[in-house]
Design a protein around this motif. Structure first.
Motif, mmCIF file in Angstrom:
data_model
loop_
_atom_site.group_PDB
_atom_site.id
_atom_site.type_symbol
_atom_site.label_atom_id
_atom_site.label_comp_id
_atom_site.label_asym_id
_atom_site.label_seq_id
_atom_site.Cartn_x
_atom_site.Cartn_y
_atom_site.Cartn_z
ATOM 1 N N LEU A 61 -14.780 10.242 0.980
ATOM 2 C CA LEU A 61 -15.970 10.719 1.916
ATOM 3 C C LEU A 61 -15.900 12.061 1.944
ATOM 4 O O LEU A 61 -16.844 12.898 2.055
ATOM 5 C CB LEU A 61 -15.541 9.997 3.093
ATOM 6 C CG LEU A 61 -15.676 8.555 3.314
ATOM 7 C CD1 LEU A 61 -15.214 8.092 4.856
ATOM 8 C CD2 LEU A 61 -17.119 8.285 2.937
ATOM 9 N N ALA A 62 -14.497 12.650 2.016
ATOM 10 C CA ALA A 62 -14.786 14.236 1.875
ATOM 11 C C ALA A 62 -15.283 14.980 0.485
ATOM 12 O O ALA A 62 -15.904 15.919 0.857
ATOM 13 C CB ALA A 62 -13.068 14.990 2.074
ATOM 14 N N ALA A 63 -15.026 13.972 -0.561
ATOM 15 C CA ALA A 63 -15.549 14.584 -1.641
ATOM 16 C C ALA A 63 -17.315 14.324 -1.779
ATOM 17 O O ALA A 63 -17.906 15.020 -2.385
ATOM 18 C CB ALA A 63 -15.011 13.711 -2.924
ATOM 19 N N ALA A 64 -17.581 13.556 -0.879
ATOM 20 C CA ALA A 64 -19.038 13.272 -0.916
ATOM 21 C C ALA A 64 -19.670 14.258 0.118
ATOM 22 O O ALA A 64 -20.771 14.015 0.865
ATOM 23 C CB ALA A 64 -19.403 11.655 -0.153
ATOM 24 N N ASN A 65 -18.988 15.137 0.542
ATOM 25 C CA ASN A 65 -19.303 16.384 1.654
ATOM 26 C C ASN A 65 -19.620 15.688 3.067
ATOM 27 O O ASN A 65 -20.623 16.155 3.649
ATOM 28 C CB ASN A 65 -20.579 17.197 1.112
ATOM 29 C CG ASN A 65 -20.008 17.833 -0.262
ATOM 30 O OD1 ASN A 65 -18.876 18.380 -0.284
ATOM 31 N ND2 ASN A 65 -21.057 17.835 -1.253
ATOM 32 N N LEU A 66 -19.113 14.823 3.524
ATOM 33 C CA LEU A 66 -19.036 14.495 4.800
ATOM 34 C C LEU A 66 -18.109 14.842 5.626
ATOM 35 O O LEU A 66 -16.837 15.206 5.265
ATOM 36 C CB LEU A 66 -19.008 12.858 4.731
ATOM 37 C CG LEU A 66 -20.339 12.090 4.292
ATOM 38 C CD1 LEU A 66 -19.829 10.590 3.845
ATOM 39 C CD2 LEU A 66 -21.443 12.212 4.927
ATOM 40 N N ILE A 67 -18.302 14.921 6.912
ATOM 41 C CA ILE A 67 -17.309 15.526 7.913
ATOM 42 C C ILE A 67 -16.559 14.146 8.377
ATOM 43 O O ILE A 67 -16.868 13.160 8.870
ATOM 44 C CB ILE A 67 -18.040 16.114 9.031
ATOM 45 C CG1 ILE A 67 -18.802 17.213 8.803
ATOM 46 C CG2 ILE A 67 -16.752 16.413 10.210
ATOM 47 C CD1 ILE A 67 -19.800 17.861 9.864
ATOM 48 N N VAL A 68 -15.341 14.498 8.094
ATOM 49 C CA VAL A 68 -14.299 13.217 8.347
ATOM 50 C C VAL A 68 -13.252 13.386 9.081
ATOM 51 O O VAL A 68 -12.578 14.660 9.118
ATOM 52 C CB VAL A 68 -13.580 13.018 6.712
ATOM 53 C CG1 VAL A 68 -12.658 11.576 6.815
ATOM 54 C CG2 VAL A 68 -14.661 12.457 5.992
ATOM 55 N N GLY A 69 -12.596 12.484 9.976
ATOM 56 C CA GLY A 69 -11.608 12.793 10.705
ATOM 57 C C GLY A 69 -10.849 11.472 10.706
ATOM 58 O O GLY A 69 -10.887 10.208 10.465
ATOM 59 N N VAL A 70 -9.348 11.516 10.689
ATOM 60 C CA VAL A 70 -8.350 10.718 10.553
ATOM 61 C C VAL A 70 -7.661 10.213 11.947
ATOM 62 O O VAL A 70 -7.271 11.295 12.714
ATOM 63 C CB VAL A 70 -7.470 10.976 9.395
ATOM 64 C CG1 VAL A 70 -6.403 9.967 9.597
ATOM 65 C CG2 VAL A 70 -7.987 11.289 8.006
#
Length: 153
Positions: A61-70
């Motif tokens: 998801l980070a590679a798809a330029n989305l803002i991600v939180g874990v």
């Protein structure tokens, strides 16, 4: 990255789409081909991945330029309490005006389909699958299966 995130506040209808409380949640069980729909799988088995890790989901998801939180959460339908099954990913799907953050992924289902397609292509997945998959498929196809129907539920 996840440890520095501020705690989530209670959800209210006036939250904006950019607030973390409004982001969609993705658990690894949603795209795990080893799970049934009753155990939480959300898309068809053919499109799923065998035992995905939250780190793989985060990386794709980070590679798809989305803002991600874990987040360190366990899926409520998960039977095993092991660390390997922990992890929840939050993703911002929409801008504050309600338009998709990334037009390629307007819905949660589109994200899940993308994950099912991209996780097998990760370098960490490529190494172990190259030689092992061909040998297991020929071995299992030549063994005859003769079992009774058993109990029906």
């Amino acid at each position: 990255m996840a440890a520095a995130a501020p705690p989530l506040n209670p959800w209210t209808p006036d939250k904006k789409h950019s607030d973390r409380e409004r982001w969609v949640c993705i658990y690894p069980a949603y795209i795990n081909s080893k799970k049934t729909q009753q155990e939480g799988r959300k898309i068809s088995k053919e499109l799923c991945v065998e035992n995905p890790a939250y780190t793989e989901i985060r990386d794709v998801l980070a590679a798809a330029n989305l803002i991600v939180g874990v987040e360190n959460k366990l899926y409520s339908r998960e039977k095993s309490k092991e660390l390997a099954f922990r992890g929840r990913i939050r993703v911002q799907l929409k801008n504050d005006d309600g338009t998709p953050f990334n037009p390629e992924f307007p819905t949660r289902n589109s994200l899940l389909l993308h994950l099912g397609k991209m996780i097998p292509q990760l370098k960490s997945r490529q190494g172990g699958k190259a030689g092992g998959e061909a040998s297991t498929s020929t071995a299992t196809s030549s063994v005859p299966h003769k079992k009774g129907k058993g109990k029906r539920r």
